[in-house]
Design a protein around this motif. Structure first.
Motif, PDB file in Angstrom:
ATOM      1  N   LYS A  10       0.830  -1.220   0.000  1.00 56.40           N
ATOM      2  CA  LYS A  10       0.000   0.000   0.000  1.00 56.40           C
ATOM      3  C   LYS A  10       0.858   1.260   0.000  1.00 56.40           C
ATOM      4  CE  LYS A  10      -1.045  -0.461   4.981  1.00 56.40           C
ATOM      5  NZ  LYS A  10      -0.332  -1.755   5.119  1.00 56.40           N
ATOM      6  N   THR A  11       2.006   1.208   0.670  1.00 59.65           N
ATOM      7  CA  THR A  11       2.887   2.384   0.699  1.00 59.65           C
ATOM      8  C   THR A  11       3.475   2.622  -0.689  1.00 59.65           C
ATOM      9  OG1 THR A  11       3.479   1.783   2.962  1.00 59.65           O
ATOM     10  CG2 THR A  11       4.896   3.388   1.853  1.00 59.65           C
ATOM     11  N   HIS A  31       7.903  -8.131  -6.146  1.00 64.50           N
ATOM     12  CA  HIS A  31       8.393  -9.437  -5.703  1.00 64.50           C
ATOM     13  C   HIS A  31       7.982 -10.543  -6.658  1.00 64.50           C
ATOM     14  CE1 HIS A  31       8.945 -12.126  -1.886  1.00 64.50           C
ATOM     15  NE2 HIS A  31      10.043 -12.039  -2.599  1.00 64.50           N
ATOM     16  N   ARG A  32       6.725 -10.440  -7.165  1.00 60.76           N
ATOM     17  CA  ARG A  32       6.139 -11.532  -7.950  1.00 60.76           C
ATOM     18  C   ARG A  32       5.490 -10.974  -9.221  1.00 60.76           C
ATOM     19  NH1 ARG A  32       1.912 -12.609  -5.106  1.00 60.76           N
ATOM     20  NH2 ARG A  32       2.253 -11.351  -3.254  1.00 60.76           N
ATOM     21  N   GLN A  35       2.178  -9.109  -9.317  1.00 62.69           N
ATOM     22  CA  GLN A  35       2.062  -7.753  -8.744  1.00 62.69           C
ATOM     23  C   GLN A  35       2.299  -6.657  -9.800  1.00 62.69           C
ATOM     24  OE1 GLN A  35       5.084  -8.441  -5.771  1.00 62.69           O
ATOM     25  NE2 GLN A  35       3.572  -8.759  -4.151  1.00 62.69           N
ATOM     26  N   ASP A  51      13.956 -10.203  -6.146  1.00 66.56           N
ATOM     27  CA  ASP A  51      14.053 -10.313  -4.692  1.00 66.56           C
ATOM     28  C   ASP A  51      15.033  -9.261  -4.186  1.00 66.56           C
ATOM     29  OD1 ASP A  51      14.471 -11.051  -2.073  1.00 66.56           O
ATOM     30  OD2 ASP A  51      14.570 -13.191  -2.519  1.00 66.56           O
ATOM     31  N   MET A  52      14.567  -8.369  -3.278  1.00 63.19           N
ATOM     32  CA  MET A  52      15.482  -7.313  -2.817  1.00 63.19           C
ATOM     33  C   MET A  52      16.560  -7.846  -1.877  1.00 63.19           C
ATOM     34  SD  MET A  52      13.157  -4.734  -0.529  1.00 63.19           S
ATOM     35  CE  MET A  52      11.425  -4.933  -0.837  1.00 63.19           C
ATOM     36  N   ILE A  71      11.552   0.911   0.497  1.00 64.87           N
ATOM     37  CA  ILE A  71      10.467   0.480   1.400  1.00 64.87           C
ATOM     38  C   ILE A  71      10.713  -0.988   1.705  1.00 64.87           C
ATOM     39  CG2 ILE A  71       7.977   0.175   1.681  1.00 64.87           C
ATOM     40  CD1 ILE A  71       7.613   2.175  -0.698  1.00 64.87           C
ATOM     41  N   CYS A  72      11.027  -1.300   2.942  1.00 64.00           N
ATOM     42  CA  CYS A  72      11.231  -2.707   3.317  1.00 64.00           C
ATOM     43  C   CYS A  72       9.866  -3.342   3.564  1.00 64.00           C
ATOM     44  CB  CYS A  72      12.080  -2.784   4.586  1.00 64.00           C
ATOM     45  SG  CYS A  72      12.552  -4.486   4.962  1.00 64.00           S
ATOM     46  N   PRO A  73       9.694  -4.650   3.232  1.00 68.28           N
ATOM     47  CA  PRO A  73       8.430  -5.309   3.583  1.00 68.28           C
ATOM     48  C   PRO A  73       8.135  -5.151   5.075  1.00 68.28           C
ATOM     49  CG  PRO A  73       9.840  -6.764   2.300  1.00 68.28           C
ATOM     50  CD  PRO A  73      10.631  -5.533   2.556  1.00 68.28           C
ATOM     51  N   ASN A  74       6.860  -5.009   5.392  1.00 70.91           N
ATOM     52  CA  ASN A  74       6.416  -4.736   6.759  1.00 70.91           C
ATOM     53  C   ASN A  74       6.834  -5.869   7.714  1.00 70.91           C
ATOM     54  OD1 ASN A  74       5.150  -3.154   8.617  1.00 70.91           O
ATOM     55  ND2 ASN A  74       3.078  -3.760   8.070  1.00 70.91           N
ATOM     56  N   HIS A 101      12.309   4.836   3.815  1.00 73.32           N
ATOM     57  CA  HIS A 101      10.994   4.857   4.472  1.00 73.32           C
ATOM     58  C   HIS A 101      11.167   4.166   5.824  1.00 73.32           C
ATOM     59  CE1 HIS A 101       6.559   5.138   4.138  1.00 73.32           C
ATOM     60  NE2 HIS A 101       6.567   4.056   4.892  1.00 73.32           N
ATOM     61  N   LYS A 117      14.920  -0.709  11.954  1.00 73.57           N
ATOM     62  CA  LYS A 117      14.924   0.456  11.055  1.00 73.57           C
ATOM     63  C   LYS A 117      16.003   1.460  11.499  1.00 73.57           C
ATOM     64  CE  LYS A 117      10.468   0.723   8.695  1.00 73.57           C
ATOM     65  NZ  LYS A 117      10.308  -0.681   8.380  1.00 73.57           N
ATOM     66  N   ALA A 137       4.418   8.064  11.264  1.00 73.15           N
ATOM     67  CA  ALA A 137       3.667   7.488  12.390  1.00 73.15           C
ATOM     68  C   ALA A 137       2.821   6.333  11.854  1.00 73.15           C
ATOM     69  CB  ALA A 137       2.773   8.570  12.982  1.00 73.15           C
ATOM     70  N   TYR A 139      -0.182   4.498  10.262  1.00 75.29           N
ATOM     71  CA  TYR A 139      -1.086   5.038   9.245  1.00 75.29           C
ATOM     72  C   TYR A 139      -2.532   5.068   9.758  1.00 75.29           C
ATOM     73  CZ  TYR A 139       2.669   3.589   5.957  1.00 75.29           C
ATOM     74  OH  TYR A 139       3.853   3.399   5.306  1.00 75.29           O
ATOM     75  N   ASN A 142      -4.631   2.022   8.887  1.00 72.43           N
ATOM     76  CA  ASN A 142      -4.728   0.783   9.683  1.00 72.43           C
ATOM     77  C   ASN A 142      -6.143   0.600  10.240  1.00 72.43           C
ATOM     78  OD1 ASN A 142      -2.005   0.571   9.194  1.00 72.43           O
ATOM     79  ND2 ASN A 142      -1.359   1.213  11.227  1.00 72.43           N
TER      80      ASN A 142
HETATM   81  N1  LIG Z   1       1.511   0.376   8.454  1.00 68.74           N
HETATM   82  C1  LIG Z   1       1.943   1.404   9.172  1.00 68.74           C
HETATM   83  O1  LIG Z   1       1.205   1.981   9.976  1.00 68.74           O
HETATM   84  C2  LIG Z   1       3.369   1.882   8.986  1.00 68.74           C
HETATM   85  C3  LIG Z   1       3.785   3.040   9.637  1.00 68.74           C
HETATM   86  C4  LIG Z   1       5.100   3.484   9.464  1.00 68.74           C
HETATM   87  C5  LIG Z   1       5.971   2.762   8.654  1.00 68.74           C
HETATM   88  N2  LIG Z   1       5.531   1.616   8.045  1.00 68.74           N
HETATM   89  C6  LIG Z   1       6.495   0.882   7.200  1.00 68.74           C
HETATM   90  O2  LIG Z   1       6.060   0.941   5.859  1.00 68.74           O
HETATM   91  C7  LIG Z   1       6.710  -0.109   5.136  1.00 68.74           C
HETATM   92  C8  LIG Z   1       5.779  -0.649   4.081  1.00 68.74           C
HETATM   93  O3  LIG Z   1       4.622  -1.179   4.640  1.00 68.74           O
HETATM   94  P1  LIG Z   1       3.502  -1.778   3.663  1.00 68.74           P
HETATM   95  O4  LIG Z   1       2.461  -2.348   4.578  1.00 68.74           O
HETATM   96  O5  LIG Z   1       3.133  -0.801   2.630  1.00 68.74           O
HETATM   97  O6  LIG Z   1       4.357  -2.912   2.967  1.00 68.74           O
HETATM   98  P2  LIG Z   1       3.961  -4.349   2.504  1.00 68.74           P
HETATM   99  O7  LIG Z   1       2.484  -4.437   2.234  1.00 68.74           O
HETATM  100  O8  LIG Z   1       4.615  -5.304   3.420  1.00 68.74           O
HETATM  101  O9  LIG Z   1       4.598  -4.330   1.046  1.00 68.74           O
HETATM  102  C9  LIG Z   1       5.876  -4.627   0.772  1.00 68.74           C
HETATM  103  C10 LIG Z   1       5.986  -5.227  -0.616  1.00 68.74           C
HETATM  104  O10 LIG Z   1       7.288  -5.787  -0.687  1.00 68.74           O
HETATM  105  C11 LIG Z   1       7.190  -7.081  -1.270  1.00 68.74           C
HETATM  106  N3  LIG Z   1       8.281  -7.935  -0.823  1.00 68.74           N
HETATM  107  C12 LIG Z   1       8.335  -8.774   0.255  1.00 68.74           C
HETATM  108  N4  LIG Z   1       9.526  -9.399   0.313  1.00 68.74           N
HETATM  109  C13 LIG Z   1      10.236  -8.963  -0.771  1.00 68.74           C
HETATM  110  C14 LIG Z   1      11.512  -9.282  -1.284  1.00 68.74           C
HETATM  111  N5  LIG Z   1      12.330 -10.135  -0.647  1.00 68.74           N
HETATM  112  N6  LIG Z   1      11.910  -8.691  -2.420  1.00 68.74           N
HETATM  113  C15 LIG Z   1      11.100  -7.811  -3.086  1.00 68.74           C
HETATM  114  N7  LIG Z   1       9.869  -7.465  -2.645  1.00 68.74           N
HETATM  115  C16 LIG Z   1       9.442  -8.037  -1.499  1.00 68.74           C
HETATM  116  C17 LIG Z   1       5.841  -7.596  -0.831  1.00 68.74           C
HETATM  117  O11 LIG Z   1       5.444  -8.642  -1.691  1.00 68.74           O
HETATM  118  P3  LIG Z   1       4.834 -10.048  -1.146  1.00 68.74           P
HETATM  119  O12 LIG Z   1       3.382  -9.816  -1.102  1.00 68.74           O
HETATM  120  O13 LIG Z   1       5.284 -11.029  -2.137  1.00 68.74           O
HETATM  121  O14 LIG Z   1       5.440 -10.314   0.211  1.00 68.74           O
HETATM  122  C18 LIG Z   1       4.990  -6.335  -0.916  1.00 68.74           C
HETATM  123  O15 LIG Z   1       4.488  -6.162  -2.221  1.00 68.74           O
HETATM  124  C19 LIG Z   1       7.183  -1.137   6.174  1.00 68.74           C
HETATM  125  O16 LIG Z   1       8.587  -1.087   6.242  1.00 68.74           O
HETATM  126  C20 LIG Z   1       6.562  -0.622   7.472  1.00 68.74           C
HETATM  127  O17 LIG Z   1       7.362  -0.897   8.590  1.00 68.74           O
HETATM  128  C21 LIG Z   1       4.260   1.187   8.168  1.00 68.74           C
END
Ligand SMILES: NC(=O)c1ccc[n+]([C@@H]2O[C@H](COP(=O)([O-])OP(=O)(O)OC[C@H]3O[C@@H](n4cnc5c(N)ncnc54)[C@H](OP(=O)(O)O)[C@@H]3O)[C@@H](O)[C@H]2O)c1
Length: 294
Positions: A10-11, A31-32, A35, A51-52, A71-74, A101, A117, A137, A139, A142
């Motif tokens: 989503k980010t 990743h796939r 997507q 794959d990152m 942007i690291c995966p969550n 990020h 982080k 902060a 989101y 959520n």
């Molecule tokens: N949510 C919050 O409130 C909040 C607040 C502040 C900061 N953040 C930070 O925001 C960041 C992003 O969050 P998000 O929820 O938008 O992310 P996310 O939904 O986890 O998306 C990350 C993307 O990265 C892909 N991915 C996973 N492993 C990978 C790999 N090895 N190589 C390449 N791509 C890969 C995922 O694909 P797959 O579906 O295949 O896994 C997904 O498309 C996180 O670091 C989080 O800590 C979040």
């Protein structure tokens, strides 16, 4: 060209949209293969699947790139090694600007995903790359995970006390700030908290939901064990469950607060309020339900 990692989440999709609206060319790392469509519909025209964690993938991804938005995966257990790999590839290619990020208050050791982080921020500061660190902060988005329960039962659930005060930010504001940081000069070596709301108890959040939805909504604490069971049923892994549980345990003891001034200044306007956010989401949901019956 600006490379966005983790771009299909989503980010990532929000940042792509904000950059494309500003006319900036984007390369999206997904990743796939399934997507690709999601990032293309957000406006990415150059898409790379890989794959990152792989140095070879990242070296391909950074070719001819001016800036990287990482942007690291969550809640990834590999956040630090992924950060190392992406930063090393950016150094190898000599990118002009690396934007990370991160998260609000990464120095909180009791939350492993925040602490990791901070380690990546440290790697970046020592990388000799011109960098910008964004610390959003939690989101407002959520809250949408509970939308159905909020609307049908009037319950806004959380596995920590309703009195806990949290800062929140609208992901749309985060994406705008990211696009500004990537396309306007002068943000090198800056670290910005991205916060829309200074701090609000969950009872105050529920009061705004009540006001905007026109029905009573109650902030309700769910026992952490119940949340663990629900998270497991929803398919979350053990690392993710224990890491998020440590965040909720922290929220039992402390508020989690930041300051909205940096975001106001970056956007050139006040950040989105929670009332405005709830109104926008309600309109979007109404629109979706109208089009689904047409
Ligand atoms: N949510 C919050 O409130 C909040 C607040 C502040 C900061 N953040 C930070 O925001 C960041 C992003 O969050 P998000 O929820 O938008 O992310 P996310 O939904 O986890 O998306 C990350 C993307 O990265 C892909 N991915 C996973 N492993 C990978 C790999 N090895 N190589 C390449 N791509 C890969 C995922 O694909 P797959 O579906 O295949 O896994 C997904 O498309 C996180 O670091 C989080 O800590 C979040």
């Amino acid at each position: 060209m600006i490379l966005i990692t983790g771009s299909a989440g989503k980010t990532g999709r929000s940042v792509i949209q904000a950059l494309v609206e500003r006319g900036a060319p984007v390369r999206a790392l997904v990743h796939r293969p399934d997507q690709i469509q999601a990032v293309e519909s957000s406006g990415a025209r150059d898409v790379l699947v890989g794959d990152m964690k792989s140095r070879a993938t990242m070296e391909r991804a950074v070719q001819d790139v001016r800036a990287v938005y990482h942007i690291c995966p969550n809640v990834s257990p590999d956040e630090v090694s992924i950060g190392q790999t992406v930063i090393a590839a950016a150094q190898y290619a000599g990118v002009e600007h690396f934007v990370f990020h991160s998260v609000l208050n990464p120095q909180t050791e009791a939350m492993p995903h925040h602490w990791k982080k901070l380690r990546v921020e440290e790697l970046l500061v020592e990388s000799r790359l011109p960098y910008t660190i964004l610390q959003p902060a939690a989101y407002m988005q959520n809250i949408i995970a509970h939308w159905e329960q909020i609307q049908s039962e009037g319950i806004y659930p959380m596995p920590y006390p309703a009195e806990t005060r949290l800062s929140l930010v609208d992901l749309m504001d985060v994406a705008q700030a990211a696009a500004i940081g990537l396309t306007k000069p002068g943000h090198q070596y800056a670290t910005y908290q991205l916060v829309s709301i200074e701090g609000m108890s969950q009872m105050e959040v529920a009061a705004i939901l009540s006001q905007e939805l026109g029905r009573p909504v109650q902030a309700t604490t769910v026992p952490l064990e119940t949340w663990r069971t629900q998270a497991k049923e929803a398919g979350l892994g053990d690392y993710q469950i224990e890491t998020l549980a440590s965040m909720f345990t922290y929220y039992h003891r402390f508020d989690f607060l930041g300051n909205p001034h940096a975001l106001s200044w970056l956007l050139g306007r006040p950040p989105t309020t929670l009332n405005e956010f709830v109104r926008r989401i309600t309109e979007e949901k109404n629109l979706t339900s109208k089009t689904s019956v047409l």
